[in-house]
Design an enzyme around this catalytic site. Structure first.
Site, PDB file in Angstrom:
ATOM      1  N   HIS A 463     -56.436  26.955  40.757  1.00 26.87           N
ATOM      2  CA  HIS A 463     -56.954  25.821  41.455  1.00 26.87           C
ATOM      3  C   HIS A 463     -58.448  26.162  41.849  1.00 26.87           C
ATOM      4  CE1 HIS A 463     -56.693  21.939  43.844  1.00 26.87           C
ATOM      5  NE2 HIS A 463     -57.713  22.711  44.402  1.00 26.87           N
ATOM      6  N   GLU A 464     -58.285  27.125  42.673  1.00 26.57           N
ATOM      7  CA  GLU A 464     -59.735  27.572  43.364  1.00 26.57           C
ATOM      8  C   GLU A 464     -60.746  28.081  42.506  1.00 26.57           C
ATOM      9  OE1 GLU A 464     -60.105  26.493  46.397  1.00 26.57           O
ATOM     10  OE2 GLU A 464     -57.765  26.178  46.583  1.00 26.57           O
ATOM     11  N   HIS A 467     -62.543  25.101  40.977  1.00 25.45           N
ATOM     12  CA  HIS A 467     -63.483  24.794  41.917  1.00 25.45           C
ATOM     13  C   HIS A 467     -64.688  25.676  41.620  1.00 25.45           C
ATOM     14  CE1 HIS A 467     -61.729  21.564  44.286  1.00 25.45           C
ATOM     15  NE2 HIS A 467     -60.666  22.175  44.824  1.00 25.45           N
ATOM     16  N   HIS A 470     -66.758  24.922  38.576  1.00 22.58           N
ATOM     17  CA  HIS A 470     -67.598  23.615  38.723  1.00 22.58           C
ATOM     18  C   HIS A 470     -68.875  24.083  39.633  1.00 22.58           C
ATOM     19  CE1 HIS A 470     -67.120  19.267  39.982  1.00 22.58           C
ATOM     20  NE2 HIS A 470     -68.266  19.321  38.914  1.00 22.58           N
TER      21      HIS A 470
END
Length: 673
Positions: A463-464, A467, A470
């Site tokens: 998940h991190e 980010h 991105h």
């Protein structure tokens, strides 16, 4: 290679010089501003680029300071940080309310040159003009001053809230000599508790409110009284109840934050803070968000009710628990999972040693996005746990990141990604490369064994990292537009939740897993059981997220909060509508809800569910074409990751998927159809 990245020199960062260094930058920026206001006809080179250089000077200097405040907190740093935040807030308010500066921006937007700007340059200008209005530029002077005072106070209160949660967590501990009191805990958890005791020069075992400790006890301890004790300590942090009742109490802090946010929205002409917050988001209205959440709640409720019934029956028949309480749910769920799916999160840990998981994660990112990721030694870091990695495409370095994986004292709980350096093209034509901070709170390595992750921690890492990708794989080079900067808050979770899907795929898991001692991949039977258990309690988990989201949105939609009791009452009303299990009356979840009181999620916590619809629907393309389909990976890279905020997120999604998002994939992935 680290010279390419303009990395922070942490060893040279002295707490007693931080404030003076910031003062120097702010003074230089203010002098530069006078020059920019004197320009007759602003253009991109004489006006926009110098403004971006001003912003980046602050980010480059202060991002490492902000990071240290989260991961190496100390009394001295905390005081300096608080004063710096006050100065940055004042500076930001001064710029946002500067009518002459606003006029220069409008002059640039109205100039013939605007038509020749790139989409990213045009969007940068549109965002700036919108943000001027949200900063109170249109207000009369007396209201401008009040607006600035509110902003300053909110910044202070946000930090106070965060400090209270950290301090309350640090203040509670429980030392145990008798290992029988910890019956049920796996060997790896006992080793962690013994290590904590040794670090404090204590015999036996030490329980703290670090999340890995809390999670181990609440999930595995046969001692029901011990589970109850740590649950109530954790769920009453920074509140008026529990073992530290009133000591670090966030009650008054929350009330003042809510009152000031409401006043801020009113000054700007909005009905409430929730409406004001949605101006820069994908969602159009409070009603749209509420309807979206309640529709999902209605779909999830029948599943959640059945799940709770199954757990309660199992607790009574197998665990001698007649009345299922909040401190029993994780424990009973784990017992049920072990018996019915022959699966234990703890039994999975040896198959997910952190080095192997990282190798797999980097290999997956490489296949999807054509990158190569390697650890880089010799970088000036702030802690032995924090390692630096660089990302290359071919022979060209394109980004870097620090990974700080383990829980420790003076480190904020949870997991997050933060900007260290943003990608942007400077006035001299040189390109600054993006760098990210990736922070988790996993159990540290014990003895000579590497850290072993649970599967849910593998998901957290993915998940991190989503980010991070991105931020790091952006193709834009306008500061404020590249990476996640300016992306609508309810779309910013799309890449992070999207990447989690690979944690559940057989081919991907073959890359991610390998027994810590033998290197053998996850056995087929364990994998089958894991996939079968994927949606275990999915209805209850969805309702829990919806409860938090709806509570946040409604809390920021009301005007009457005068006392913390009213916050609790509103939370109870939300639970009446969506929850299937109620915590004890003394629980004060909201007092530690840092996302909305000390983070960026105020009237935006729904973003997790909103973006989950986008991410599930985006991933469904890979389900159709193949998990490592290069064409789909490149499409996601080019249409979503690289675009930053150069266009609305809805347009980026449509460009990737060829249509508007649909909730079907989310419900299917969650087993709720």
């Amino acid at each position: 290679m680290h010279t390419l990245f303009n990395l922070p020199q942490f060893s040279a960062l002295a707490v007693d010089t931080i404030e003076a260094g910031l003062d120097t930058i702010l003074a230089a920026n203010r002098r530069q501003l006078d020059t920019l206001l004197a320009i007759g006809q602003p253009d991109w080179h004489n006006f926009a680029l110098p403004l971006q250089a001003m912003d980046m000077a602050i980010e480059d200097y202060f991002a490492p300071v902000s990071h240290l405040n989260g991961v190496q907190n100390s009394d001295a740093l905390r005081e300096v940080y608080q004063r710096c935040i006050a100065k940055l807030t004042e500076y930001s308010s001064d710029l946002g309310q500067n009518s002459a500066l606003y006029a220069q921006y409008k002059k640039l937007a109205d100039s013939p040159a605007f038509a020749g700007f790139s989409p990213a340059q045009q969007q940068w200008l549109r965002h700036a003009l919108r943000d001027f209005h949200l900063s109170g530029v249109d207000l009369p002077d007396d209201k401008k001053n009040r607006f600035k005072a509110i902003q300053a106070r909110l910044a202070e209160l946000s930090q106070t809230f965060s400090n209270h949660v950290l301090d309350a967590g640090e203040a509670w501990s429980k030392a145990l000599d008798d290992v029988t009191e910890l019956a049920g805990l796996p060997a790896s958890a006992l080793a962690m508790l013994a290590q904590k005791a040794q670090q404090k020069n204590l015999p036996g075992y030490l329980l703290t409110l670090d999340f890995p400790v809390y999670q181990a006890v609440i999930s595995y301890a046969d001692n029901r009284q011990l589970r109850r004790e740590i649950y109530l300590a954790y769920m009453t942090r920074a509140s008026d109840t529990g073992p530290q009742a009133g000591q670090f109490d966030n009650s008054a802090v929350m009330v003042e934050i809510l009152q000031l946010r409401y006043e801020l929205a009113q000054l700007l002409g909005y009905d409430n803070y929730a409406v004001c917050s949605l101006v820069s988001k994908m969602a159009d209205s409070v009603e749209q968000v509420s309807d979206f959440l309640l529709d999902l709640a209605d779909k999830a409720r029948p599943f959640a009710e059945k799940e709770l019934e199954v757990l309660a029956d199992y607790a009574a028949s197998e665990c001698a628990i007649d009345q299922l309480e909040s401190w029993d749910v994780a424990y009973v769920s784990e017992k049920y999972r072990q018996q019915h799916f022959q699966l234990s999160e703890e039994a999975l840990r040896p198959y997910f040693p952190l080095p192997k998981v990282l190798d797999g994660l980097f290999a997956i990112a490489g296949r999807l996005f054509d990158v190569d990721i390697r650890c880089q030694d010799g970088v000036d870091s702030y802690h032995a746990d924090a390692r630096f990695y660089h990302i290359c495409r071919g022979d060209e370095a394109i980004a870097g990141f620090y990974l700080d994986a383990f829980a420790r004292d003076k480190k904020r709980g949870g997991a997050w990604m933060a900007d260290c350096r943003s990608r942007w093209q400077k006035a001299d034509g040189s390109l600054q490369l993006p760098v990210a901070f990736l922070t988790c709170n996993f159990r540290p390595a014990t003895g000579d064994q590497p850290a072993l992750l649970s599967h849910s921690e593998v998901e957290t890492l993915f998940h991190e990292f989503g980010h991070g990708l991105h931020h790091m794989l952006t193709g834009e080079q306008v500061a404020g537009i590249s990476g996640i900067a300016g992306v609508e808050w309810d779309a910013v979770e799309l890449p992070s939740q999207f990447l989690e899907n690979w944690c559940w795929d057989r081919q991907a898991l073959a890359l991610l897993s390998g027994h810590v001692e033998t290197g053998e991949p996850l056995p087929a039977e364990m994998l089958d059981n894991m996939l079968a258990a994927k949606n275990f309690n999915a209805g209850m988990m969805m309702l829990r997220q919806i409860e938090f989201s709806l509570f946040d949105m409604l809390l920021h939609s009301v005007s009457h909060i005068q006392h913390a009791d009213q916050i609790q009452e509103l939370l109870e009303q939300v639970r009446d509508r969506v929850a299937v299990i109620r915590p004890p009356d003394m629980v004060r979840f909201q007092h530690g809800f840092s996302h909305i009181f000390a983070g960026g999620y105020a009237a935006g916590y729904y973003s997790y569910k909103w973006a989950e619809v986008l991410s599930a629907d985006a991933f469904s393309l890979f389900e159709e074409r193949g998990i490592f389909d290069a064409q789909a990976g490149q499409a996601f890279l080019h249409e979503v990751l690289e675009k930053g905020s150069s266009r609305p997120a809805a347009e980026s999604f449509r460009a990737f998927r060829g249509r508007d998002p649909d909730t079907t994939a989310l419900l299917r992935h969650s087993g709720l159809l």
